[in-house]
Motif scaffolding. Structure first.
Motif: not given
Length: 694
Positions: A445-453, A468-477
């Motif tokens: 559900i956090s992924l859905v909320e990230l889409a809303e954000e 692409a946004e998720l990939d960038a977050r994953a790489e930076s973490q």
């Protein structure tokens, strides 16, 4: 005898009383930070130095290998290096290797190192899911049953009596339990619970072997006694027999593992079981500042019912420190970023990052803090759980999203599209009751909320932009693996301590967790907060957010905080966001807090918001309309080849049948009916409603 003064030196009066108590039953009620490990080890060493017991005759048990190792190290330093300090399972394994061949006239069965594989074999025979997460849930329920001494035949009724919510039907889980035991026995394997079951049975069934065991071990010490489960208590009874040379140490206020069968009743009932026992209360807190201690006392003092064994009131022994800080934020992102800034400030003031922790109720909450720390270039480590983007359900969800991009799936409503795609990997409309299934749901559900954000920032974002946004977050973490801030759940933080602790996400539905629907469950959630507070030595920050990332501000701070936040504290006053809303002449519906359409009270629970009324307020449900809506939903779901709840959930249909909106604006007011739903289904729903009213 020259060593005796050293063993009593530096102890406070209560610690000295516990250490110097004669052989026999001793119960030490030890609050958080009161020096219980020091007291236990000094007591054992004192008995040894007095010649009352030989080191090899003492068996001290605790619950983690780390705690057992620390105890052995301290005992060696105190001249009692021969004492056996082990976990329950390690002690049982050692004893079983010795007694099994003599009891069964055959070599001991092998201890399995792959219980998961055995459960997979068992559930596969029954045609059940062999997905990793599903198997893990079944295995956890089997562990609960065995630690509670419940057989497969007894499981359905026992699970119902205990309020368990198993991952599959109780009768099916009982069959999986029985199949697992058959698979294991045919392979002549033992699991960890079997170690306890078999050693207890041997000592109970063979008087000769029991007497031999008790001639070896004459004195017993149990640490964290509030965490024993029925099976461990059975083993302890078998070890001790009819003797009373037993010392137990624990704190009922830190009982947070009842879901795994732990119960404080043996600790609380110890003085009744042994009326002649020496009872010592350790209440002097050497860990935390008086300000932190005072808050901890307020948290646990507000419990509804506190048995005698839990009425410890900590007394701070350290110099004064800063007052605990409370903060309210508009949303989780703002909360996480503010915490990252405060951590940076503490680091500049000389607090090591390794002495700072962010604690939360569930592992799924970690992502927003991982992101904030990464963007602030603050190294961190996740304790007791995988990083957000390394979790199996998130990896599977990312794969599904990438496949959808390859298929050129339309995403006019990005959050809605993400939610529908995640249904394929197990996302349900309503959250599961608890356990790992609930944590997986929270992650997705956090992924859905990230889409809303993302849509709030980039209104025309599509699936490709989102991934692409998720990939960038994953790489930076993935910062370098260096010592840094600890991220951990409250459960994983038990037994640890830091100079600075941030207790984050303290809102209703998270702490207490939404599925804590009994008084006992709510009180365990209160104890979780107490454990969190008592992890802090000096700096303590408690915070909550009124919304998820960019969402509507309808959350409430945890009920546990209402009596803690001082009236004059800024967090008890309206936030800037609230004041902006109050200053608007016509605050928008989007910003207004949802209110009950019957009694006008503010709504907080998910179900209450969906229905538009308090759950206890009278309903005006049109049963015929609800039946018609369900029939229409079933047909539309069949046409679209999707589950019925993807069209509308039961809660949303119930709200429609109660409120009976007659136009689009009124229909949009119902929670769960967004722009995408209006476009797809709005005309059908309104036709149904208006047709019945004409």
């Amino acid at each position: 005898m020259a060593e005796l003064p050293r063993l009593l030196e530096g102890l406070d009066p209560e610690q000295r009383e516990a250490v110097a108590a004669l052989r026999g039953p001793v119960c030490v009620l030890a609050g958080a930070g009161t020096g219980k490990t020091r007291t236990i080890t000094h007591r054992i060493a004192y008995l040894v130095q007095r010649g009352l017991v030989a080191p090899q005759q003492v068996l001290a048990v605790t619950f983690t290998a780390r705690a057992a190792g620390e105890m052995r190290t301290r005992l060696r330093g105190l001249g009692a290096g021969g004492v056996q300090a082990q976990t329950f399972h390690a002690a049982a394994f050692r004893q079983l290797r010795y007694f099994w061949p003599r009891m069964h006239d055959m070599p001991m069965w092998q201890l399995t190192d792959n219980k998961f594989r055995l459960v997979v074999t068992a559930v596969n025979k029954l045609g059940m899911s062999t997905e990793k997460e599903d198997v893990r849930d079944v295995a956890s329920e089997i562990e609960w049953a065995k630690s509670s001494m419940i057989s497969p035949e007894q499981y359905p009724s026992a699970a119902d009596a205990a309020g368990r919510e198993p991952p599959v039907a109780p009768t099916l889980l009982a069959r999986a339990f029985a199949a697992y035991e058959q698979v294991k026995s045919r392979a002549q394997l033992l699991d960890f619970d079997d170690l306890l079951l078999h050693i207890a049975a041997i000592l109970e069934d063979s008087q000769e072997l029991a007497e031999e065991f008790r001639s070896q071990y004459r004195s017993f010490v149990v640490d964290e006694y509030q965490d024993v489960n029925p099976l461990q208590q059975r083993v302890l009874d078998a070890w001790v027999g009819n003797r009373d040379d037993l010392t137990v140490v624990g704190d009922a206020n830190q009982t947070i593992y009842s879901f795994a069968g732990a119960a404080p009743k043996w600790l609380i009932g110890f003085p009744r079981r042994y009326p002649e026992a020496t009872l010592v209360r350790l209440e002097r807190d050497y860990r935390s500042t008086p300000q932190v201690v005072d808050l901890a006392n307020q948290v646990i003092g507000a419990a509804r019912e506190r048995p005698a064994g839990t009425r410890l009131k900590l007394i701070g022994q350290r110099p004064d420190g800063p007052r605990p800080d409370f903060a309210e934020y508009d949303d989780e992102t703002e909360e996480a970023e503010a915490i990252a800034r405060k951590i940076a400030q503490l680091a500049k003031r000389g607090v090591p990052l390794s002495e700072i922790a962010i604690l939360f109720r569930i592992n799924a909450q970690s992502e927003v803090y991982e992101k904030a720390l990464s963007e602030a270039e603050i190294p961190y480590q996740v304790r007791g759980g995988e990083r957000f983007f390394a979790r199996a359900e998130i990896r599977k969800a990312m794969s599904t999203l990438r496949t959808a991009i390859a298929r050129d799936v339309a995403a006019d409503d990005l959050p809605g599209a993400v939610r529908e795609l995640l249904v394929e990997v197990g996302l349900t409309e309503e959250p599961p009751a608890g356990g790992s299934a609930r944590e997986r749901w929270e992650s997705m559900i956090s992924l859905v909320e990230l889409a809303e954000e993302l849509v709030g920032q980039v209104p025309d974002a599509d699936l490709a932009r989102y991934v692409a946004e998720l990939d960038a977050r994953a790489e930076s973490q993935h910062p370098p693996t260096v010592e840094g801030v600890t991220l951990a759940s409250l459960h994983a933080a038990k037994g640890l301590e830091w100079d600075a602790v941030f207790l984050a996400g303290l809102v209703e539905g998270t702490l207490p967790i939404q599925h804590a629907d009994t008084d006992a469950a709510v009180e365990e959630e209160r104890r979780l907060l107490y454990v969190g507070v008592t992890r802090a030595r000096e700096h303590l920050h408690l915070s909550w957010a009124l919304a998820r990332a960019g969402g509507r501000r309808f959350r409430r701070r945890s009920r546990f905080l209402y009596s803690l936040v001082p009236d004059e504290h800024p967090a008890a006053l309206p936030t800037k966001a609230k004041m902006r809303e109050q200053q608007q002449i016509k605050p928008s519906k989007q910003q207004a807090k949802p209110k009950c359409r019957v009694c006008e009270a503010a709504l907080a629970g998910t179900m209450d918001i969906k229905l538009g009324r308090c759950r206890d307020c009278p309903s005006d449900l049109d049963e015929d309309l609800l039946s018609a809506l369900r029939a229409w939903r079933s047909e539309r779901a069949r046409q679209l080849k999707v589950p019925a709840y993807v069209v509308f959930t039961d809660a949303t249909l119930t709200a429609i049948a109660e409120q009976r909106p007659t136009d689009v604006p009124a229909l949009v007011e119902i929670s769960g009916v967004g722009a995408a739903k209006i476009q797809k289904f709005g005309e059908d729903v309104l036709t149904l409603i208006n047709g019945r009213q004409n």
